[in-house]
Design a protein around this motif. Structure first.
Motif, PDB file in Angstrom:
ATOM      1  N   LEU A   1       0.822  -1.214   0.000  1.00  0.00           N
ATOM      2  CA  LEU A   1       0.000   0.000   0.000  1.00  0.00           C
ATOM      3  C   LEU A   1       0.854   1.260   0.000  1.00  0.00           C
ATOM      4  N   TYR A   2       1.939   1.251   0.746  1.00  0.00           N
ATOM      5  CA  TYR A   2       2.785   2.446   0.870  1.00  0.00           C
ATOM      6  C   TYR A   2       4.113   2.288   0.131  1.00  0.00           C
TER       7      TYR A   2
ATOM      8  N   ARG B   1      -1.436   4.115   9.688  1.00  0.00           N
ATOM      9  CA  ARG B   1      -2.845   4.097  10.060  1.00  0.00           C
ATOM     10  C   ARG B   1      -3.632   4.674   8.877  1.00  0.00           C
ATOM     11  N   GLY B   2      -4.043   3.759   7.994  1.00  0.00           N
ATOM     12  CA  GLY B   2      -4.815   4.193   6.826  1.00  0.00           C
ATOM     13  C   GLY B   2      -6.197   4.675   7.229  1.00  0.00           C
ATOM     14  N   MET B   3      -6.860   5.282   6.270  1.00  0.00           N
ATOM     15  CA  MET B   3      -8.192   5.842   6.570  1.00  0.00           C
ATOM     16  C   MET B   3      -9.073   5.753   5.333  1.00  0.00           C
ATOM     17  N   MET B   4     -10.212   5.127   5.490  1.00  0.00           N
ATOM     18  CA  MET B   4     -11.245   5.156   4.464  1.00  0.00           C
ATOM     19  C   MET B   4     -12.547   5.516   5.167  1.00  0.00           C
TER      20      MET B   4
ATOM     21  N   GLY C   1      -7.491   6.280  -7.443  1.00  0.00           N
ATOM     22  CA  GLY C   1      -6.983   6.561  -8.777  1.00  0.00           C
ATOM     23  C   GLY C   1      -7.972   6.228  -9.876  1.00  0.00           C
ATOM     24  N   GLN C   2      -7.802   6.886 -11.004  1.00  0.00           N
ATOM     25  CA  GLN C   2      -8.678   6.624 -12.148  1.00  0.00           C
ATOM     26  C   GLN C   2      -8.577   5.175 -12.597  1.00  0.00           C
ATOM     27  N   ASP C   3      -7.377   4.622 -12.486  1.00  0.00           N
ATOM     28  CA  ASP C   3      -7.168   3.233 -12.930  1.00  0.00           C
ATOM     29  C   ASP C   3      -7.424   2.226 -11.810  1.00  0.00           C
ATOM     30  N   GLY C   4      -7.762   2.699 -10.600  1.00  0.00           N
ATOM     31  CA  GLY C   4      -8.075   1.812  -9.477  1.00  0.00           C
ATOM     32  C   GLY C   4      -6.877   1.169  -8.818  1.00  0.00           C
ATOM     33  N   LYS C   5      -5.684   1.601  -9.172  1.00  0.00           N
ATOM     34  CA  LYS C   5      -4.479   0.957  -8.650  1.00  0.00           C
ATOM     35  C   LYS C   5      -4.006   1.540  -7.324  1.00  0.00           C
TER      36      LYS C   5
ATOM     37  N   LEU D   1      -1.182   7.894  -0.181  1.00  0.00           N
ATOM     38  CA  LEU D   1      -2.324   7.785   0.727  1.00  0.00           C
ATOM     39  C   LEU D   1      -2.442   6.403   1.350  1.00  0.00           C
ATOM     40  N   GLY D   2      -1.733   5.443   0.797  1.00  0.00           N
ATOM     41  CA  GLY D   2      -1.868   4.068   1.271  1.00  0.00           C
ATOM     42  C   GLY D   2      -3.190   3.443   0.882  1.00  0.00           C
TER      43      GLY D   2
END
Length: 286
Positions: A144-145, A161-164, A209-213, A218-219
Motif C-alpha cells: 500500500l505504501y 494508520r490508513g483511513m477510508m 486513482g482513475q485506474d483503481g491501482k 495515501l496508502g
C-alpha cells in the motif's frame, strides 16, 4: 535353619527356602559393584565441594569453583556478542539500503532478524510473512505504501494508520451493492459500465486513482489486483462492508480496524534496519 534341616546342606545359603528349591544365597557383593558404590559416594562428595549443591535456609552452598548456570550463560552470550560485533558495527554505520548492497552483511542481517520478526511481527503477519486473517501479506509484491527498503523502514519506525471514510450514510444500499460488485469484478478483469460510472460520480478515484491501482502516498488499496486485506470468502459482501463502514473511521463503531504500530520506541535503530531488510527479502522491491 540348622544344617541338618537344610535341604541343600553345604551350600552357602541363608536357609530360607521356598517351594522346595528356591533359596536365598549368602554370596558376597561383587568387588566391581562395591568399587562403583564407593566411587559414587566419593564423586558425590567431590561434586558437592566443587559446585553449588545443597540448599540452605536462605542461601545455598556455592562450591569451591564458584560456577553458576547464569555465569556460564553470560559467558556464552559474551562470546556470541564478540563474534557478532563486527557485523553489528557495520549495520550501525550503514543505511538499510547500503546493507542490501553487501551480500554477506545482508545474509547475516536476515539470519539475525528471524527472531526479531518472530517476536514482533509474526503474530499479525504470520511466521513466513503470509499474513494472518485481517492482516497484510508481506510475501507478495502488493504494498500500500510502497515496497522499497526506505518505505518499509519508515513503516516500521512510524507505523501506519490508513483511513477510508464510512459511506453508509452517503450511499444507498443499491449504490453500495453496485460499487461492491464493480470493484470485485474489476479485480477479476470484468467490465461494468454502470459501476464504473458510479465509481467516478462518487469520487472513489480521488483515493484509488482513475485506474483503481491506489495511491501510495495515501496508502489506498489497489482495487484491480484481486488481493484483499480483509479476505472474506464472500468477496462482494466483504467489499460492501468496507464501503459501508470504512476503515479506521471513528464515526462508525463497526468500522474496519487496520493499524500498524510504530516501533521507534520499542526497538533499537539497528533492530529496525534488520527488520526492514528481512521484510524486504520476503517480498519488497517496488
Amino acid at each position: 535353619m540348622a544344617d541338618d534341616k537344610n535341604p541343600f546342606p553345604g551350600e552357602n545359603n541363608t536357609g530360607h527356602v521356598w517351594d522346595d528349591n528356591i533359596r536365598e544365597l549368602n554370596n558376597p557383593i561383587p568387588r566391581w559393584w562395591m568399587i562403583g558404590f564407593w566411587a559414587s559416594i566419593i564423586w558425590w562428595v567431590a561434586y558437592g565441594l566443587l559446585y553449588p549443591m545443597i540448599p540452605l535456609a536462605n542461601d545455598w552452598t556455592k562450591g569451591m569453583l564458584g560456577w553458576t548456570m547464569t555465569g556460564e550463560y553470560q559467558e556464552a552470550v559474551e562470546e556470541i556478542t564478540a563474534v557478532r560485533a563486527q557485523f553489528e558495527d557495520q549495520i550501525s554505520a550503514l543505511s538499510a539500503k547500503e546493507i542490501l548492497a553487501d551480500e554477506g552483511l545482508t545474509s547475516y542481517t536476515i539470519a539475525s532478524a528471524r527472531v526479531l520478526f518472530g517476536d514482533n511481527c509474526a503474530a499479525c503477519h504470520g511466521s513466513a510473512g503470509q499474513g494472518n486473517p485481517g492482516f497484510p501479506v508481506l510475501a507478495d509484491d502488493d504494498w500500500l505504501y510502497g515496497g522499497s527498503i526506505e518505505a518499509i523502514e519508515q513503516t516500521l519506525i512510524n507505523g501506519r494508520r490508513g483511513m477510508m471514510i464510512a459511506h453508509g450514510k452517503m450511499l444507498s444500499d443499491q449504490e453500495i451493492s453496485t460499487l461492491a460488485n464493480f470493484v470485485v469484478g474489476w479485480s477479476q478483469g470484468q467490465e461494468d459500465p454502470a459501476g464504473a460510472q458510479l465509481y467516478k460520480d462518487k469520487g472513489c478515484f480521488g483515493c484509488h486513482g482513475q485506474d483503481g491501482k491506489g495511491l501510495q502516498m495515501l496508502g489506498s488499496a489497489n482495487l484491480t489486483d484481486a488481493i484483499w486485506r480483509f479476505n472474506e470468502a464472500d468477496k462482494v459482501a466483504g467489499a460492501a462492508y468496507t464501503i459501508r463502514h470504512g476503515v479506521n473511521d471513528p464515526s462508525d463503531p463497526q468500522t474496519r480496524e487496520a493499524v500498524m504500530p510504530a516501533f521507534k520506541d520499542r526497538l533499537s535503530e539497528n533492530d529496525i534496519k534488520k527488520l526492514a531488510v528481512y521484510v524486504y527479502s520476503l517480498g519488497g522491491g517496488q
